[in-house]
Design a protein around this motif. Structure first.
Motif, PDB file in Angstrom:
ATOM      1  N   UNK A 144      35.708  44.354  32.683  1.00 32.48           N
ATOM      2  CA  UNK A 144      36.860  43.549  32.239  1.00 32.48           C
ATOM      3  C   UNK A 144      38.146  44.032  32.907  1.00 32.48           C
ATOM      4  N   UNK A 145      38.249  45.338  33.143  1.00 35.08           N
ATOM      5  CA  UNK A 145      39.430  45.862  33.820  1.00 35.08           C
ATOM      6  C   UNK A 145      39.476  45.390  35.270  1.00 35.08           C
ATOM      7  N   UNK A 146      38.313  45.326  35.902  1.00 34.19           N
ATOM      8  CA  UNK A 146      38.254  44.825  37.272  1.00 34.19           C
ATOM      9  C   UNK A 146      38.770  43.401  37.369  1.00 34.19           C
ATOM     10  N   UNK A 147      38.430  42.584  36.384  1.00 35.75           N
ATOM     11  CA  UNK A 147      38.898  41.193  36.366  1.00 35.75           C
ATOM     12  C   UNK A 147      40.419  41.144  36.243  1.00 35.75           C
ATOM     13  N   UNK A 148      40.962  41.952  35.341  1.00 40.20           N
ATOM     14  CA  UNK A 148      42.417  41.946  35.158  1.00 40.20           C
ATOM     15  C   UNK A 148      43.121  42.521  36.384  1.00 40.20           C
ATOM     16  N   UNK A 149      42.563  43.583  36.973  1.00 40.27           N
ATOM     17  CA  UNK A 149      43.144  44.109  38.215  1.00 40.27           C
ATOM     18  C   UNK A 149      43.172  43.029  39.300  1.00 40.27           C
ATOM     19  N   UNK A 150      42.105  42.269  39.410  1.00 40.84           N
ATOM     20  CA  UNK A 150      42.043  41.194  40.400  1.00 40.84           C
ATOM     21  C   UNK A 150      43.137  40.154  40.128  1.00 40.84           C
ATOM     22  N   UNK A 151      43.312  39.790  38.856  1.00 42.75           N
ATOM     23  CA  UNK A 151      44.366  38.834  38.491  1.00 42.75           C
ATOM     24  C   UNK A 151      45.743  39.385  38.836  1.00 42.75           C
ATOM     25  N   UNK A 152      45.963  40.636  38.508  1.00 49.01           N
ATOM     26  CA  UNK A 152      47.251  41.280  38.766  1.00 49.01           C
ATOM     27  C   UNK A 152      47.516  41.377  40.272  1.00 49.01           C
ATOM     28  N   UNK A 153      46.485  41.651  41.041  1.00 44.98           N
ATOM     29  CA  UNK A 153      46.640  41.706  42.498  1.00 44.98           C
ATOM     30  C   UNK A 153      47.072  40.348  43.045  1.00 44.98           C
ATOM     31  N   UNK A 154      46.502  39.280  42.499  1.00 41.86           N
ATOM     32  CA  UNK A 154      46.921  37.939  42.910  1.00 41.86           C
ATOM     33  C   UNK A 154      48.395  37.705  42.626  1.00 41.86           C
ATOM     34  N   UNK A 155      48.838  38.148  41.483  1.00 42.09           N
ATOM     35  CA  UNK A 155      50.245  38.024  41.123  1.00 42.09           C
ATOM     36  C   UNK A 155      51.117  38.753  42.148  1.00 42.09           C
ATOM     37  N   UNK A 156      50.762  40.004  42.459  1.00 47.36           N
ATOM     38  CA  UNK A 156      51.553  40.772  43.422  1.00 47.36           C
ATOM     39  C   UNK A 156      51.518  40.130  44.810  1.00 47.36           C
ATOM     40  N   UNK A 157      50.381  39.592  45.182  1.00 50.63           N
ATOM     41  CA  UNK A 157      50.276  38.922  46.481  1.00 50.63           C
ATOM     42  C   UNK A 157      51.258  37.748  46.545  1.00 50.63           C
ATOM     43  N   UNK A 158      51.262  36.923  45.519  1.00 54.55           N
ATOM     44  CA  UNK A 158      52.138  35.756  45.533  1.00 54.55           C
ATOM     45  C   UNK A 158      53.605  36.112  45.368  1.00 54.55           C
TER      46      UNK A 158
END
Length: 163
Positions: free
Chosen positions: A108-122
């Motif tokens: 579940x943490x991996x999923x949230x990290x992935x979401x957060x990375x998308x935010x930082x990318x954008x």
């Protein structure tokens, strides 16, 4: 009968049966928000997610997995609207709660990290996105294996950022 009408009817029935502050009512709010999100109606998902979160926090306390899940869902609703400043702290709240409840290496943490990375990318924060994706990749690879779709997807995202 369409899905939105069914969700609205369930919500009204549960409110009448249990009152406003009941977990079944919170579940109905979450279902309605999930429906809106699945239809790309992220701005409409925001209020039912907030209501579900409020009821869950009231009845279950801050340190409950359902609260963590709702922080993540609300963060995603903001993220998909481009409301990154609103989404970021909610992703972190979800992360901290899930670390506390599930441990440091749960998928579940991996999923949230992935979401957060998308935010930082954008937001144009490429280095932050890379660092966070590396954490997601480590979790998915260790817990699910190199060939799992989550591992493959995050690895591809990371490779694209490094180009």
């Amino acid at each position: 009968m369409d899905a939105e009408l069914i969700c609205r009817q369930e919500l009204e029935d549960r409110k009448a049966m249990f009152g406003e502050n009941h977990l079944n009512v919170a579940d109905s709010y979450r279902k309605m928000a999930d429906l809106y999100e699945s239809q790309g109606r992220y701005n409409e998902a925001e209020i039912p997610y907030l209501k579900a979160l409020e009821i869950n926090r009231l009845l279950l306390g801050e340190n409950h997995i359902d609260v963590a899940n709702l922080y993540n869902k609300l963060a995603l609703a903001y993220y998909f609207q481009g409301k990154y400043p609103e989404a970021e702290p909610l992703f972190f709240q979800a992360l901290e709660l899930k670390k506390h409840i599930l441990g440091e290496k749960h998928t579940d943490l991996g999923v949230i990290y992935n979401n957060l990375a998308g935010l930082y990318y954008f937001e144009g924060q490429k280095q932050k996105a890379e660092s966070i994706l590396a954490k997601a990749l480590e979790i998915f690879t260790v817990q699910l294996g190199e060939d799992h779709p989550n591992s493959v997807s995050v690895r591809q995202n990371l490779q694209q950022l490094q180009m």
